[in-house]
Design a protein around this motif. Structure first.
Motif, short mmCIF file in Angstrom:
data_model
loop_
_atom_site.label_atom_id
_atom_site.label_comp_id
_atom_site.label_asym_id
_atom_site.label_seq_id
_atom_site.Cartn_x
_atom_site.Cartn_y
_atom_site.Cartn_z
N ALA A 13 -17.06 45.53 77.04
CA ALA A 13 -16.93 44.20 76.44
C ALA A 13 -17.10 44.31 74.93
N TYR A 14 -16.22 43.62 74.22
CA TYR A 14 -16.26 43.60 72.76
C TYR A 14 -16.31 42.15 72.30
N GLY A 15 -17.39 41.79 71.62
CA GLY A 15 -17.57 40.40 71.25
C GLY A 15 -17.67 39.48 72.44
N GLY A 16 -18.20 40.01 73.56
CA GLY A 16 -18.34 39.22 74.78
C GLY A 16 -17.10 39.16 75.63
N ARG A 17 -16.02 39.81 75.20
CA ARG A 17 -14.74 39.76 75.93
C ARG A 17 -14.45 41.10 76.58
N PRO A 18 -14.17 41.15 77.88
CA PRO A 18 -13.80 42.42 78.52
C PRO A 18 -12.50 42.97 77.94
N ILE A 19 -12.50 44.24 77.55
CA ILE A 19 -11.30 44.83 76.95
C ILE A 19 -10.80 46.05 77.69
N GLY A 20 -11.42 46.37 78.83
CA GLY A 20 -11.08 47.59 79.55
C GLY A 20 -9.64 47.68 80.02
#
Length: 263
Positions: free
Chosen positions: A65-72
């Motif tokens: 998670a980057y900035g609270g957003r899943p980015i996987g």
């Protein structure tokens, strides 16, 4: 800013390269990810950047998670647009392009006026490459190429930088200059950095926090001061035995892995 929870990565559906890795990188901090060659450090960076696919790698578990957003599951270009940019091991410049052209590639999405200002800042940070701005990058020294690679990443004004072995194969004086620049990026611009290194002493000299990987998993994490004072870290990563005696490279290469964290 960046959070990894129980990350698992396989190559070719058969080789487990990363097992249940969890780590945190707070905004405006330098976090070092340390470990020997083959420990899985670069695989973690590739998973974050979304570039596992060229090597038949895949995330099979966990959350990035980057900035609270899943980015996987995001493609690499979308991850870059979020402000997360990687400088890969070995520089990976466009060898047939000039220094200036390489830098412009890093800022391709920015207006021309902004790119010019960003390039001026990079030349101010790395004056050694300004004199070579019209030279083909493939003819530069390794240290100059590393400066261009970092500069190219900075052209897009990232919020977080992923650095993969920036000291690899470079002369000590150049390494010092590059790591001073990394420290300034944090102190003066508040840039967040995840730094992958084999050189533990060097990485911990600039880091705010450190993680150590072995055989695909995190085996230890703490502040740089506590890691540097740890007996296992001193022996296996700094080559120092009890009493401050430095071990020979022959001894280090032939030690039996008796680390307490793997017992």
């Amino acid at each position: 800013m960046l959070s990894i929870t129980n990350l698992q990565v396989f190559y070719d559906h058969a080789v487990e390269a990363v097992r249940d890795v969890s780590l945190e990188v707070g905004a405006g901090r330098i976090v070092a990810l340390l470990g020997s060659n083959g420990a899985g450090k670069s695989t973690v960076l590739k998973a974050i950047s979304g570039v596992l696919y060229p090597e038949e790698g895949a995330i099979t578990g966990g959350v990035i998670a980057y900035g609270g957003r899943p980015i996987g599951k995001l493609p690499p270009h979308e991850i870059v647009r979020l402000g997360l940019v990687q400088v890969p091991e070995g520089r990976r410049l466009f060898d047939t392009l000039t220094v200036e052209e390489n830098l412009l590639m890093g800022g391709y999405a920015r207006p021309a006026g902004e790119s010019s200002a960003a390039m001026a800042r990079i030349f101010g940070m790395f004056p050694a490459i300004e004199a070579h701005r019209h030279r083909v990058s493939g003819y530069l020294s390794g240290g100059q190429q590393q400066m261009v690679a970092i500069g190219r990443a900075l052209m897009g004004e990232p919020k977080m930088l992923l650095l993969d072995e920036p000291s690899l194969g470079l002369a000590p004086q150049i390494i010092t200059e590059i790591f001073q620049a990394i420290r300034r990026l944090r102190d003066e611009r508040g840039l967040t950095v995840l730094l992958v290194e084999q050189n533990a002493q060097l990485a911990l000299s600039v880091a705010d926090y450190g993680y150590i990987m072995e055989r695909g998993r995190i085996v230890m994490d703490d502040t740089p001061q506590k890691l540097l004072a740890n007996d296992d870290v001193k022996e296996f990563y700094l080559g120092v035995q009890d009493g401050g005696e430095r071990r020979s490279m022959r001894d280090i290469k032939h030690y039996k892995r008796r680390k307490r964290w793997l017992s």
